[in-house]
Design a protein around this motif. Structure first.
Motif, PDB file in Angstrom:
ATOM      1  N   GLY A 231       0.788  -1.233   0.000  1.00 20.91           N
ATOM      2  CA  GLY A 231       0.000   0.000   0.000  1.00 20.91           C
ATOM      3  C   GLY A 231       0.813   1.271   0.000  1.00 20.91           C
ATOM      4  N   ILE A 232       2.124   1.156  -0.103  1.00 22.49           N
ATOM      5  CA  ILE A 232       3.002   2.329  -0.097  1.00 22.49           C
ATOM      6  C   ILE A 232       3.691   2.442  -1.458  1.00 22.49           C
ATOM      7  CG2 ILE A 232       4.992   3.431   0.978  1.00 22.49           C
ATOM      8  CD1 ILE A 232       4.355   1.783   3.503  1.00 22.49           C
ATOM      9  N   ARG A 233       3.509   3.582  -2.119  1.00 23.42           N
ATOM     10  CA  ARG A 233       4.216   3.798  -3.383  1.00 23.42           C
ATOM     11  C   ARG A 233       5.677   4.118  -3.092  1.00 23.42           C
ATOM     12  NH1 ARG A 233       2.923   8.216  -8.184  1.00 23.42           N
ATOM     13  NH2 ARG A 233       4.961   7.965  -9.195  1.00 23.42           N
ATOM     14  N   LEU A 234       6.561   3.468  -3.832  1.00 24.36           N
ATOM     15  CA  LEU A 234       7.991   3.586  -3.574  1.00 24.36           C
ATOM     16  C   LEU A 234       8.568   4.856  -4.212  1.00 24.36           C
ATOM     17  CD1 LEU A 234       8.960  -0.136  -4.249  1.00 24.36           C
ATOM     18  CD2 LEU A 234       8.306   0.937  -2.087  1.00 24.36           C
ATOM     19  N   PRO A 235       9.641   5.407  -3.618  1.00 24.49           N
ATOM     20  CA  PRO A 235      10.258   6.625  -4.163  1.00 24.49           C
ATOM     21  C   PRO A 235      11.163   6.322  -5.365  1.00 24.49           C
ATOM     22  CG  PRO A 235      11.413   5.945  -2.191  1.00 24.49           C
ATOM     23  CD  PRO A 235      10.239   5.013  -2.331  1.00 24.49           C
ATOM     24  N   PHE A 270      12.119  -2.185  -5.589  1.00 25.16           N
ATOM     25  CA  PHE A 270      10.878  -2.962  -5.473  1.00 25.16           C
ATOM     26  C   PHE A 270      11.115  -4.218  -4.632  1.00 25.16           C
ATOM     27  CE2 PHE A 270       7.579  -5.435  -8.198  1.00 25.16           C
ATOM     28  CZ  PHE A 270       6.527  -5.034  -7.388  1.00 25.16           C
ATOM     29  N   ARG A 271      12.155  -4.966  -4.969  1.00 26.22           N
ATOM     30  CA  ARG A 271      12.494  -6.189  -4.238  1.00 26.22           C
ATOM     31  C   ARG A 271      12.839  -5.908  -2.788  1.00 26.22           C
ATOM     32  NH1 ARG A 271      18.231  -8.046  -5.651  1.00 26.22           N
ATOM     33  NH2 ARG A 271      18.525  -6.164  -4.395  1.00 26.22           N
ATOM     34  N   ASP A 272      13.669  -4.899  -2.567  1.00 25.39           N
ATOM     35  CA  ASP A 272      14.116  -4.608  -1.208  1.00 25.39           C
ATOM     36  C   ASP A 272      12.955  -4.174  -0.315  1.00 25.39           C
ATOM     37  OD1 ASP A 272      16.624  -5.246  -2.112  1.00 25.39           O
ATOM     38  OD2 ASP A 272      17.372  -3.181  -2.151  1.00 25.39           O
ATOM     39  N   PRO A 303       2.441  -9.133   1.817  1.00 25.51           N
ATOM     40  CA  PRO A 303       2.017  -7.818   1.337  1.00 25.51           C
ATOM     41  C   PRO A 303       1.604  -7.852  -0.128  1.00 25.51           C
ATOM     42  CG  PRO A 303       4.397  -7.914   1.573  1.00 25.51           C
ATOM     43  CD  PRO A 303       3.862  -9.174   2.175  1.00 25.51           C
ATOM     44  N   LEU A 304       0.654  -7.001  -0.466  1.00 28.22           N
ATOM     45  CA  LEU A 304       0.265  -6.808  -1.859  1.00 28.22           C
ATOM     46  C   LEU A 304       1.318  -5.944  -2.544  1.00 28.22           C
ATOM     47  CD1 LEU A 304      -3.499  -5.878  -1.311  1.00 28.22           C
ATOM     48  CD2 LEU A 304      -2.529  -8.146  -1.633  1.00 28.22           C
ATOM     49  N   PRO A 322      -0.767 -11.698  -3.681  1.00 22.50           N
ATOM     50  CA  PRO A 322       0.413 -12.573  -3.677  1.00 22.50           C
ATOM     51  C   PRO A 322       0.296 -13.796  -4.583  1.00 22.50           C
ATOM     52  CG  PRO A 322      -0.073 -11.855  -1.450  1.00 22.50           C
ATOM     53  CD  PRO A 322      -1.208 -11.367  -2.307  1.00 22.50           C
ATOM     54  N   ARG A 323      -0.895 -14.382  -4.715  1.00 24.99           N
ATOM     55  CA  ARG A 323      -1.022 -15.590  -5.548  1.00 24.99           C
ATOM     56  C   ARG A 323      -0.683 -15.324  -7.006  1.00 24.99           C
ATOM     57  NH1 ARG A 323      -6.421 -13.993  -4.814  1.00 24.99           N
ATOM     58  NH2 ARG A 323      -7.558 -13.576  -6.753  1.00 24.99           N
ATOM     59  N   ASN A 324      -0.674 -14.038  -7.394  1.00 25.96           N
ATOM     60  CA  ASN A 324      -0.371 -13.700  -8.779  1.00 25.96           C
ATOM     61  C   ASN A 324       1.068 -13.277  -9.007  1.00 25.96           C
ATOM     62  OD1 ASN A 324      -2.971 -14.296  -9.441  1.00 25.96           O
ATOM     63  ND2 ASN A 324      -3.607 -12.204  -9.911  1.00 25.96           N
TER      64      ASN A 324
END
Length: 352
Positions: A231-235, A270-272, A303-304, A322-324
């Protein structure tokens, strides 16, 4: 040229208002990460299963008497048994639509070469043939009859190209260029769908405009502006996803790519961020191109993740459960974060 004129007349008179609805199934049980569409080819019709690919244009299947064929589940199509098979001459407008890739054989028939990013390819003759897609029979469709085919086609008969080029199924039939597809979950026994025509325009959906690249006019691009986790957009700078005027960079929608890929800086952020929100879940060694894997218990909350786009109404997001995006890779419940770094400046949204 008379054949071309008859083809256009037929399509305009008989198919202008027709919508095409076909079945789409996961290829996991058949050893491929792509999605499969059942069609029929020829007269009498022969069942063939082809890989759905929005990243290329041409429809082609392997044909009998091929010099090099990969193994496939369906019987290889035999042109000698089809009364509707007609080779396309080099002077035909259909041959011209191969975007400069055409050549001629000794008999003056149009030949093609379809190449793919994984170095797979198909070579053969461009022909007019009857195909059945869903409940609709399409006469005089320009398709490839492949005689030299090599690569990773997963025992399927060929490729259905749905790209933005003139020989794509989407643009060969007069339905306005509209199409949509709904992909079932990878391990699902339920079929998805491919809809071509105005029925593809669903109500209540959020629309993201397609972009085009002068370098790759057959590909579909979207304006992605960011990634999110939990739910948090990454910088992450939007510039990483930008399609330049010269056609570099950008974000491609490609049903023929299984794993979504982002430039290294974006992927690592994204991964981190995902790892930071899953610190209490046991880690497992990486598998193949997946560098982030977990030993999953039977039940656990993950997490989504989200993809963020720019549309005519502003920012919109696609939230992915997560299943996707967690792929189980063995019978020990090892599950991997199914994204990867892109080897270039562009991103690809694949079919996982």
């Amino acid at each position: 040229m008379k054949r071309d004129a008859k083809r256009v007349a037929y399509l305009m008179n008989h198919m202008e208002q027709v919508d095409f609805v076909g079945e789409v199934v996961s290829g996991v049980n058949e050893g491929v990460g792509e999605y499969i569409i059942p069609i029929e080819i020829g007269s009498p019709p022969i069942a063939q299963h082809v890989i759905m690919d929005t990243g290329s244009d041409l429809i082609w299947v392997q044909c009998q008497k091929c010099q090099q064929c990969h193994s496939q589940f369906d019987p290889i199509f035999d042109p000698a048994r089809s009364s509707s098979y007609t080779e396309i001459p080099c002077e035909s407008s259909a041959c011209d639509r191969l975007n400069g890739k055409q050549d001629c054989d000794r008999e003056g028939s149009c030949t093609y070469r379809a190449s793919y990013a994984d170095v797979s390819e198909s070579k053969g003759t461009l022909v007019f043939e009857t195909i059945v897609f869903g409940d609709v029979r399409i006469l005089n469709m320009a398709i490839g009859c492949g005689y030299m085919n090599k690569g990773t086609f997963g025992h399927q008969a060929g490729i259905m190209g749905l790209g933005a080029g003139p020989l794509s199924l989407v643009y060969e039939i007069p339905v306005g260029g509209f199409f949509s597809y709904c992909l079932p979950s990878r391990d699902s026994q339920v079929s998805g769908s491919l809809v071509i025509g105005k029925e593809a325009i669903s109500t209540g959906s959020v629309w993201v405009p397609l972009l085009s690249s002068i370098k790759n006019p057959s590909l579909y691009y979207v304006r992605m502006i960011g990634l999110g986790v939990g739910g948090i957009r990454l910088p992450i700078s939007e510039d990483i996803f930008h399609l330049t005027e010269s056609g570099d960079g950008g974000v491609i929608i490609d049903s023929g790519t299984t794993v979504s890929r982002f430039p290294k800086v974006a992927y690592e952020a994204f991964r981190d961020a995902f790892i930071a929100q899953t610190m209490d879940i046991p880690r497992a060694p990486g598998v193949d191109l997946f560098d982030t894997c977990f030993n999953l218990p039977n039940t656990i909350d993950m997490p989504l993740v989200s993809f963020h786009f720019w549309s005519d109404i502003g920012e919109v997001s696609l939230v992915i459960p997560p299943r996707n995006f967690l792929v189980v890779v063995d019978n020990m419940r090892t599950a991997c974060f199914a994204f990867a770094p892109s080897p270039a400046s562009f991103s690809i949204i694949g079919n996982i």
